[in-house]
Design an enzyme around this catalytic site. Structure first.
Site, PDB file in Angstrom:
ATOM      1  CE  LYS A 160      -3.787   1.962   2.625  1.00  0.00           C
ATOM      2  NZ  LYS A 160      -4.655   1.955   3.798  1.00  0.00           N
ATOM      3  CD  GLU A 163       9.587  -5.878   7.298  1.00  0.00           C
ATOM      4  OE1 GLU A 163       9.079  -4.887   6.367  1.00  0.00           O
ATOM      5  OE2 GLU A 163       9.312  -5.951   8.353  1.00  0.00           O
ATOM      6  N   GLY A 192      -4.916  -2.128   5.014  1.00  0.00           N
ATOM      7  CA  GLY A 192      -4.157  -3.391   4.496  1.00  0.00           C
ATOM      8  C   GLY A 192      -4.970  -4.647   4.857  1.00  0.00           C
ATOM      9  NE  ARG A 193      -6.675  -4.489  10.805  1.00  0.00           N
ATOM     10  CZ  ARG A 193      -6.078  -3.451  10.992  1.00  0.00           C
ATOM     11  NH1 ARG A 193      -4.949  -3.046  10.554  1.00  0.00           N
ATOM     12  NH2 ARG A 193      -6.484  -2.293  12.007  1.00  0.00           N
ATOM     13  CD  GLU A 224      -2.258  -4.863  11.728  1.00  0.00           C
ATOM     14  OE1 GLU A 224      -0.881  -4.440  11.834  1.00  0.00           O
ATOM     15  OE2 GLU A 224      -2.615  -5.404  10.785  1.00  0.00           O
ATOM     16  CG  HIS A 277      -3.267 -36.266  16.636  1.00  0.00           C
ATOM     17  ND1 HIS A 277      -3.216 -37.664  17.113  1.00  0.00           N
ATOM     18  CD2 HIS A 277      -4.090 -36.218  15.762  1.00  0.00           C
ATOM     19  CE1 HIS A 277      -4.376 -38.310  16.299  1.00  0.00           C
ATOM     20  NE2 HIS A 277      -4.944 -37.473  15.648  1.00  0.00           N
ATOM     21  CE  LYS A 284       4.733  -1.258   8.325  1.00  0.00           C
ATOM     22  NZ  LYS A 284       3.777  -0.677   7.396  1.00  0.00           N
TER      23      LYS A 284
HETATM   24  C1  G6Q Z   1      -2.636  -4.203   7.787  1.00  0.00           C
HETATM   25  C2  G6Q Z   1      -1.261  -3.466   8.320  1.00  0.00           C
HETATM   26  C3  G6Q Z   1      -0.255  -4.226   7.879  1.00  0.00           C
HETATM   27  C4  G6Q Z   1       0.225  -3.748   6.424  1.00  0.00           C
HETATM   28  C5  G6Q Z   1       1.848  -4.526   6.248  1.00  0.00           C
HETATM   29  C6  G6Q Z   1       2.101  -4.061   4.840  1.00  0.00           C
HETATM   30  O1  G6Q Z   1      -3.722  -3.609   7.961  1.00  0.00           O
HETATM   31  O2  G6Q Z   1      -1.487  -2.142   8.205  1.00  0.00           O
HETATM   32  O3  G6Q Z   1      -0.042  -5.374   8.121  1.00  0.00           O
HETATM   33  O4  G6Q Z   1      -0.647  -4.559   5.461  1.00  0.00           O
HETATM   34  O5  G6Q Z   1       2.537  -3.543   7.126  1.00  0.00           O
HETATM   35  O6  G6Q Z   1       1.961  -2.600   4.469  1.00  0.00           O
HETATM   36  P1  G6Q Z   1       2.262  -2.126   3.002  1.00  0.00           P
HETATM   37  O7  G6Q Z   1       1.057  -2.736   2.153  1.00  0.00           O
HETATM   38  O8  G6Q Z   1       2.210  -0.690   2.991  1.00  0.00           O
HETATM   39  O9  G6Q Z   1       3.636  -2.563   2.547  1.00  0.00           O
END
Ligand code: G6Q
Length: 577
Positions: free
Chosen positions: A237, A243, A298-299, A384, A415, A543
């Site tokens: 996003k 990463e 994002g989620r 989150e 198990h 971050k």
């Molecule tokens: C989701 C969070 C988080 C995010 C990641 C990746 O709701 O904000 O999990 O999706 O940190 O972020 P970017 O899409 O900006 O790389």
């Protein structure tokens, strides 16, 4: 009015002047809200005390209609919540709590596009991404549906061109491997869905998900790939996530080292982001960029362009069915009365155990290999969103929030950790999820798994009394007296609550319903706890912190600026690496 509000706060265990909102800051509306919540909460407390000792096995014995009364169906999805420690009055009182929390109004505001993510001043409109109603959805007065539909059409055209071989790699070969490079919300949703819908993936297409910045992860993925037939989707996003950008640069270098020409990047790298400048700076032409908007969290983003790997994997029609399924759940959530509303009931049962019974965690147990990543996906979605200790106005919360969500495929769990579910000292409410029809040709495997699925929730509910345990020992040919002290270890107290979600089969539509069910469950709980479920400041900290330490790792001198533990660990790492 302010005095009543202060009383309400005190009743909730918050003393004015300590953790509470100072009395004078309570507006009449807030005071009214507190009083309504207090009333609903007190009624539930009294009710809890009255029914806490009731046994579910007795409730089932005296009420043959219990399953009918405490189950709901929507399309192919059956939600059985009869194995919960509830009676009719429990549901009535929990719905009164939801009313007191103004759930219907918050629900209206979310669907309408109000900026309910108040810390980021953003609307929360993942529901617009699957809005099939033709009704406009406005943000700042502007209908977002044309943009949403345009982007879906762009994704579809791109997916078709990959699937039919029209868009090929730099040597003219068909694309056979699609690698999604993203993390968190830009990874977990598409990964979970692509796994769940594996039987719907076009034959010959392989999907890979690279999220971990551990170089081993990148190497593992890259070594399986042929640059001539690989498409990379860089999904972020912000397009700044360390990463993801590191993995994307590594993939780019790997690709260039084999293809030898920057001009070929365009055929093998696309981006999904809200940040076109950063995408261009990375070297991806914005013609090869798919967009979404700041009002997609994002989620909650798998329904947006973040779902591009899904669209490529299962095609436009499949993706559309996924959206249709989610929309069906959205409509149900909007329209069904609270006491017959699946996400509302699921949420309220969670509140019941967490806030009244003191359950600290909640297990998600899919009896379906396809849903093996659902617990990890829901862990992010839930924890989150609602793992917060200040409310939407920044004040300390009045009660504990978000239980720890965990889980694994149920049959493996049996198990491993089910011992604790059956006989541990903690109450762990659990969701059991399965599909009636299997995609496997080994049908007898499915019946074996499903027999476990049914027997586990029954056993958790019924338990096994001393008498039954002695009988079981006798049936096994042993003498209970000789079994001696072992008998007490073999008793199951039972009365352990479970929800059962049974889908007719796993397909895009049904998966869409299931995921939207959980999204709305989390929203409802956030409303009751008065949280902003749509920011994630806790996740942002890491971050920022890692960036300064990375510089220190590359500096020659010993690190001294942290606490002695952090200094010691960093300096030891520098010596050992
Ligand atoms: C989701 C969070 C988080 C995010 C990641 C990746 O709701 O904000 O999990 O999706 O940190 O972020 P970017 O899409 O900006 O790389």
């Amino acid at each position: 009015m302010a005095e009543r509000a202060a009383n309400a706060l005190q009743w909730c265990g918050i003393r004015p002047g300590t953790r509470a909102l100072p009395e004078e800051r309570a507006t009449p509306a807030e005071a009214e809200h507190f009083v309504a919540m207090q009333k609903a909460t007190e009624a539930l407390m009294r009710h809890y005390e009255a029914i806490e000792s009731l046994q579910m096995r007795d409730m089932f014995a005296t009420d043959p209609q219990r399953f009918d009364r405490f189950s709901l169906e929507l399309g192919d999805l059956l939600f059985d919540y009869s194995k919960n420690r509830i009676i009719d009055e429990t549901i009535t009182l929990l719905c009164e709590l939801a009313e007191a929390a103004d759930l219907k109004e918050w629900r209206r505001l979310m669907f309408r596009g109000d900026k309910i993510n108040n810390t980021e001043q953003r609307a929360v409109l993942h529901t617009a991404l699957r809005n099939r109603s033709g009704i406009p959805v406005r943000v700042d007065g502007k209908d977002v549906m044309p943009e949403v539909n345009t982007e879906i059409a762009r994704m579809a055209a791109f997916a078709v061109s990959i699937r039919n071989g029209e868009r090929r790699g730099f040597t003219g070969k068909r694309i056979s491997d699609v690698v999604n490079i993203g993390i968190g919300g830009s990874d977990l949703g598409p990964k979970m869905v692509c796994e769940a819908l594996e039987p719907f993936i076009q034959p010959g297409l392989r999907l890979h998900f690279l999220s971990n910045v551990d170089g081993v992860a990148a190497e593992q993925v890259l070594q399986e790939l042929d640059p001539e037939t690989t498409l990379f989707i860089v999904a972020s996003k912000t397009f700044t996530t360390q990463e993801t950008m590191t993995n994307a640069r590594t993939a780019r270098e790997w690709f260039l080292s084999q293809s030898g020409d920057e001009a070929f990047i365009a055929s093998h790298f696309v981006a999904v982001s809200t940040n076109s400048e950063a995408v261009s700076a990375f070297g991806i032409d914005t013609d090869n960029m798919f967009v979404f908007w700041d009002w997609v969290g994002g989620r909650f983003s798998l329904w947006s362009a973040i779902g591009l790997p899904i669209m490529i994997a299962i095609g436009e029609e499949g993706f559309s069915e996924l959206l249709d399924g989610a929309h069906a759940m959205d409509c149900h959530f909007m329209e069904a009365p609270l006491e017959r509303n699946m996400p509302v009931i699921l949420a309220l049962l969670g509140i019941w155990y967490h806030n009244y019974f003191g359950a600290e965690s909640h297990a998600v147990l899919p009896y379906d290999q396809a849903l093996r990543s659902l617990p990890a996906y829901l862990q992010q979605l839930d924890m989150e969103s609602n793992g917060k200790s200040v409310d939407r106005d920044g004040r300390p919360v009045l009660t504990t929030t978000s239980p720890i969500l965990w889980g694994a495929t149920g049959i493996n769990g049996q198990h491993a950790f089910y011992q604790l579910l059956h006989q541990g000292s903690r109450l762990v409410p659990a969701d059991f999820i399965a599909t009636a029809e299997t995609h496997s040709s080994l049908k007898h495997h499915h019946d074996i798994m499903m027999s476990n699925f049914f027997s586990q929730t029954e056993a958790l509910m019924r338990g096994r009394t001393l008498g039954e345990t002695r009988e079981a020992i006798e049936d096994a040919g042993d003498s209970p007296d000789e079994a001696g002290h072992r008998v007490s270890h073999m008793i199951f107290e039972g009365n352990r609550p479970t929800n059962t979600l049974l889908l007719r089969k796993m397909n895009p539509f049904n998966l869409g319903m299931l995921v939207a069910l959980y999204e709305h469950k989390i929203f409802v709980q956030g409303v009751i706890w008065n949280l902003n479920s749509f920011d994630q400041w806790g996740g942002e900290l890491g971050k920022q912190l890692a960036k300064s330490i990375l510089d220190e790792l590359n500096a020659g001198s010993a690190v001294v600026g942290h606490d002695s533990s952090t200094n010691g660990l960093i300096n030891t790492y520098k010596r050992l690496r």
